[in-house]
Design an enzyme around this catalytic site. Structure first.
Site: not given
Ligand code: TEU
Ligand code: CA
Length: 556
Positions: A98, A199, A256, A332-333
């Site tokens: 990542d 990310d 992403e 994970h989000d």
């Molecule tokens: O996620 C970016 C992101 O767009 C998410 O935070 C999203 O906005 C929300 O959490 C889910 O709807 C990435 C990573 O995947 C996330 O785990 C991190 O918290 C974030 O970036 C910051 O690095």
């Protein structure tokens, strides 16, 4: 000609801290992943993606990196990493790391130096601005609530952080920063890593002059994403990264890209291979009545099927022959797919999980399976703030419930139960024993209470489990160019009960029909003329489509 193994692969995402503990500290680790490689090999996946495993204060569970060329001691040592990588390769699989380079941790030495003064070698590594009328330089809000700026007295300036204040944004306008990023990428690629998940990579190019962002009604801070996503120099930066690093290795990349559109993505994933291989788009996971609403993603009424079909189909159609899609329901989000897009009612959960798997895995693109999705793990249905560990939830509770009082606690907890990232972060459920076999110590985070019923041991012992169904989906994909490369045709866009589409390739057609409801429905897509029923989540035949029934037919 660049190899395209990324198009033929199925990728499994591991959230390391929740996957498998091997040294009795309640935290998942690299040696725990090594122990589980036979399970993953048996599932049939080709590539493993690990969420960040670098040194980090863990303010955002590793997305705040303090040293890019290191391993977080919670997960093990660099030697443990090297052993894991060679085991993965020996098992014929590949590894994605990542890459989090929109921002670092505030504990990174670059930031520790940068914040000291305006004239040291690191001063310009981050986005610093003078106060405007004694306040933040603009109205930008952080993704994690509050302002996207924090003031540092010793510099007399504010620094930008689109996420937590402990995650300062790197200044990509600075060529020295970009060179440092390319160097750290080569560090991992020279060790044999097979690529990166990048990310929020579409946020790295900030708009000229950092103007104010659109203010959501009743909001205190501007909604930053429409302004910072897909910025003016993004293609230039990605092409430079490609020339300097990516093009020198046989690897795969997935960016992403919150807020990106298919038009943007045809350039990011262009067939000349001058940028990335694929992107994670957010359209199907951000379907909400008012995405700009103050609670944004959390106001999530039940998904309307025509909208879901339109969101996914738009990307299938617009990138066909021009770029490449990732395919995902979970990560994970995001909350657990079976709870969000179908049902986790025990009566239908298994069929619903298989239906979602079929619907996604037979589209054009590279499928991603998130840990636990292959056994139909569900949302946690937590009810108390104390049951959450994600700063995104805690910060929003403070801002929306306590400070601005725009929502009552009970309603807030209901919304959060449906959409919180913590739904995906409870420990992997391996068996019905202590802590689901994840750890024999106190787990870092509570388990989903349903692990005695939903776990790998149960799944591997049940030939009709979601696990074996996913194993078959993956096998069918590996065996079929029609599934991997065929184009895509949505049927009945407005049908709000059934998701049906066709794939065409070299004179063959695949017809996929999925009933997204708990009702029995009747549909005729000419399936009776099919040569073969490839897969279904019901063992016996029926004229109608039963609750959550899915079928994939082959016309030769
Ligand atoms: O996620 C970016 C992101 O767009 C998410 O935070 C999203 O906005 C929300 O959490 C889910 O709807 C990435 C990573 O995947 C996330 O785990 C991190 O918290 C974030 O970036 C910051 O690095
Ligand atoms: Ca451990």
């Amino acid at each position: 000609m660049k190899s395209t193994w990324f198009k033929d692969s199925v990728i499994y995402q591991i959230y390391p801290m929740s996957f498998q503990d091997s040294n009795h500290d309640g935290i998942g680790d690299l040696n725990g992943i090594r122990q589980r490689l036979p399970y993953l090999k048996n599932l049939g996946v080709d590539v493993l993606w690990l969420n960040p495993i670098y040194k980090s204060p863990n303010v955002d569970n590793g997305y705040d990196i303090a040293d890019y060329e290191s391993i977080n001691p919670d997960y093990g040592t660099m030697e443990d990493f090297d052993n894991l990588l060679s085991d993965i390769h020996e098992n014929g699989m590949k590894l994605l790391m990542d890459l989090v380079v929109n921002h670092t941790s505030d504990q990174h030495k670059w930031f520790q130096e940068s914040k000291k003064s305006k004239d040291n070698p690191y001063s310009d590594f981050y986005v610093w601005r003078d106060p405007v009328d004694g306040h933040e330089p603009n109205n930008w809000g952080s993704y994690f609530s509050g302002p996207a700026w924090t003031y540092v007295p010793e510099r007399g300036q504010y620094y930008l952080h689109l996420f937590a204040k402990e995650q300062p944004d790197l200044n990509w306008e600075n060529p020295v920063v970009r060179q440092h990023v390319y160097d750290l990428m080569k560090f991992w690629l020279d060790k044999g890593v097979d690529g990166f998940r990048m990310d929020v990579i579409n946020l790295i190019s900030k708009p000229e002059g950092l103007p104010d962002a659109p203010m959501p009604e009743g909001g205190e801070y501007g909604n930053v994403e429409p302004l910072v996503a897909d910025g003016p120099r993004l293609n230039e930066f990605l092409q430079e990264m490609n020339r300097e690093v990516l093009s020198k290795y046989d690897i795969m990349t997935v960016g992403e890209m919150p807020g990106s559109t298919p038009e943007d993505a045809t350039q990011y994933t262009n067939l000349d291979g001058t940028e990335l291989n694929m992107v994670f788009q957010f359209q199907h996971v951000n379907l909400s009545p008012n995405p700009d609403a103050r609670l944004g993603k959390y106001i999530d009424s039940k998904i309307k099927l025509p909208e879901l079909k339109q969101a996914l189909s738009r990307w299938e159609e617009d990138l066909d022959g021009k770029g490449w899609n990732s395919l995902y329901w979970n990560n994970h989000d995001q909350p657990r797919a079976v709870s969000r897009f179908a049902t986790d009612d025990p009566k239908y959960r298994v069929r619903a999980a298989k239906m979602l798997g079929t619907t996604l895995h037979f589209m054009q693109g590279t499928p991603f399976v998130y840990e636990g999705e292959e056994i139909g793990m569900t949302n946690n249905h937590f009810t108390k703030l104390s049951e959450y560990e994600d700063l995104e939830v805690k910060n929003l509770y403070k801002q929306a419930v306590e400070d601005e009082k725009i929502i009552k606690p009970e309603l807030f907890m209901k919304y959060v139960a449906d959409r919180s990232r913590d739904n995906a972060r409870t420990p992997m459920q391996w068996d019905d024993g202590k802590n689901a076999g994840f750890t024999d110590s106190e787990p870092w985070y509570r388990l989903n209470p349903n692990y005695p019923e939903i776990n790998v041991k149960q799944a591997v012992d049940d030939k009709d489990s979601v696990y074996y169904y996913y194993q078959k989906l993956i096998k069918l994909r590996h065996e079929s160019e029609l599934i991997r490369y065929g184009n895509y045709e949505l049927l009945d866009p407005t049908d709000d009960e059934v998701f049906a589409y066709k794939r065409h390739y070299n004179g063959q057609t695949l017809l996929v029909i999925s009933n997204f409801t708990d009702k029995e429905v009747s549909r005729d897509y000419g399936q009776d003329a099919a040569d073969e029923l490839l897969i279904s989540n019901y063992e016996d035949k029926s004229e109608n489509l039963r609750p959550y029934e899915t079928r994939a037919y082959l016309f030769k």
